[in-house]
Write an enzyme that holds these catalytic residues in place. Structure first.
Site, PDB file in Angstrom:
ATOM      1  N   LYS A  49       0.846  -1.203   0.000  1.00  0.00           N
ATOM      2  CA  LYS A  49       0.000   0.000   0.000  1.00  0.00           C
ATOM      3  C   LYS A  49       0.879   1.250   0.000  1.00  0.00           C
ATOM      4  CE  LYS A  49      -3.815  -2.483   2.109  1.00  0.00           C
ATOM      5  NZ  LYS A  49      -4.683  -2.777   3.259  1.00  0.00           N
ATOM      6  N   GLN A  93      -4.750  -1.619   9.398  1.00  0.00           N
ATOM      7  CA  GLN A  93      -4.651  -2.938   8.769  1.00  0.00           C
ATOM      8  C   GLN A  93      -5.272  -4.003   9.677  1.00  0.00           C
ATOM      9  OE1 GLN A  93      -3.651  -3.457   5.676  1.00  0.00           O
ATOM     10  NE2 GLN A  93      -3.862  -5.658   5.754  1.00  0.00           N
ATOM     11  N   ASP A 116     -11.076   2.630   3.725  1.00  0.00           N
ATOM     12  CA  ASP A 116     -11.366   1.195   3.567  1.00  0.00           C
ATOM     13  C   ASP A 116     -12.856   0.945   3.332  1.00  0.00           C
ATOM     14  OD1 ASP A 116      -9.330  -0.739   3.587  1.00  0.00           O
ATOM     15  OD2 ASP A 116      -8.911  -0.386   5.712  1.00  0.00           O
TER      16      ASP A 116
HETATM   17  N1  GUN Z   1      -6.873  -6.973   5.792  1.00  0.00           N
HETATM   18  C1  GUN Z   1      -7.167  -7.722   4.701  1.00  0.00           C
HETATM   19  N2  GUN Z   1      -7.727  -6.939   3.741  1.00  0.00           N
HETATM   20  C2  GUN Z   1      -7.784  -5.702   4.244  1.00  0.00           C
HETATM   21  C3  GUN Z   1      -8.245  -4.452   3.734  1.00  0.00           C
HETATM   22  O1  GUN Z   1      -8.754  -4.339   2.605  1.00  0.00           O
HETATM   23  N3  GUN Z   1      -8.105  -3.392   4.556  1.00  0.00           N
HETATM   24  C4  GUN Z   1      -7.584  -3.480   5.810  1.00  0.00           C
HETATM   25  N4  GUN Z   1      -7.521  -2.380   6.546  1.00  0.00           N
HETATM   26  N5  GUN Z   1      -7.155  -4.618   6.313  1.00  0.00           N
HETATM   27  C5  GUN Z   1      -7.247  -5.711   5.531  1.00  0.00           C
END
Ligand code: GUN
Length: 277
Positions: A49, A93, A116
């Site tokens: 990311k 996350q 998100d």
């Molecule tokens: N863990 C697995 N996929 C995601 C996601 O799309 N966003 C976040 N914040 N955590 C994750």
């Protein structure tokens, strides 16, 4: 043989479009990324990311907190970031260490910074067709379909899986695109038969190679959200690609299908955060 829906290529196109927009409009966008603990998979996702931010020209602030971080400390950091004018998006996350309440943490993020799309307000807005952030993986699947010229309007769409992150928002997005939507889950009877109705079959069940050709109508489009590491070290999805590609008209591979789209749509949401302000 099915056409391969190339998520790597489509996500690269989207990232290039976003990069161009940031440059042209001279946008100053900042994403705060919070990682708690030392889960190796989460560290890889967060690293990817941050790399995508750098490529597009989005600033990223990184907060790497120890696994024993208290809820009070984490909520305090989110509050601070909510109140900072120079922070446009906040991402925590997941999964979080067990002692932290994920629902409470998600709710603490300001809905105008919820890139998100997990906040109850974002999910509620999506369900009644109002503006708000859309969860990145389902939003990415819509882009995969549209950019591969798959018609959604009026089609039968079957989704296997009803998670808050994929299955449920996916059903709302497909409904918004005028598909006829069926959501299947662990209590669904005759799953193979129901799945076989689909013109578009979206599989997010979390079980390796669960869906084979018996679940798929001739000519259906198949989207595989799963990702698993097999004993031989190779990656596979929820769909048995080799069997299903013989009956489907188009299919996403694993890796290189849905996965890369999640980050592209996160970047899209970070830039959209500017418009929502
Ligand atoms: N863990 C697995 N996929 C995601 C996601 O799309 N966003 C976040 N914040 N955590 C994750």
């Amino acid at each position: 043989m099915a056409k391969i829906i190339d998520g790597k290529k489509i996500s690269a196109q989207i990232k290039d479009e976003l990069k161009e927009r940031v440059e042209k409009e001279n946008l100053d966008v900042t994403l705060a990324v919070i990682l708690v603990g030392d889960d190796p998979a989460s560290a890889v996702y967060v690293g990817n990311k941050k790399k995508a931010c750098e490529y597009i020209g989005i600033k990223s602030l990184s907060y790497e907190l120890p696994a024993d971080t208290t809820e009070e400390k984490l909520l305090g950091l989110i509050d601070e970031l909510n109140n900072r004018d120079d922070v446009d998006g906040i991402l925590v996350q997941l999964p979080l260490p067990k002692h932290l309440d994920e629902d409470k943490v998600i709710k603490a993020i300001s809905p105008i910074k919820d890139v998100d799309g997990f906040h109850p307000q974002s999910v509620g807005a999506l369900s009644i067709g109002q503006p708000g952030f859309v969860s990145c993986t389902p939003a990415g699947i819509i882009q995969l379909l549209k950019r591969s010229d798959v018609e959604i309007d009026g089609k039968e769409c079957v989704i296997i899986g009803r998670s808050n992150i994929v299955g449920k928002p996916m059903s709302l997005l497909m409904l918004r695109e005028n598909a006829t939507v069926t959501v299947c889950h662990s209590h669904t009877k005759n799953l193979e038969e129901v799945a076989k109705r689909a013109d578009i079959l979206i599989v997010a069940i979390g079980k390796p190679l669960f869906v084979d050709d018996k679940f798929v109508k001739e000519g259906a489009v198949v989207i595989d959200v799963g990702i698993h590491r097999k004993e031989d070290g190779k990656l596979c999805g929820d769909v048995d690609f080799e069997k299903v590609e013989k009956v489907a008209s188009a299919i996403t591979p694993v890796p290189g299908g849905v996965g890369p789209m999640t980050i592209a749509m996160l970047m899209n949401n970070c830039i959209a955060a500017k418009d929502l302000k």
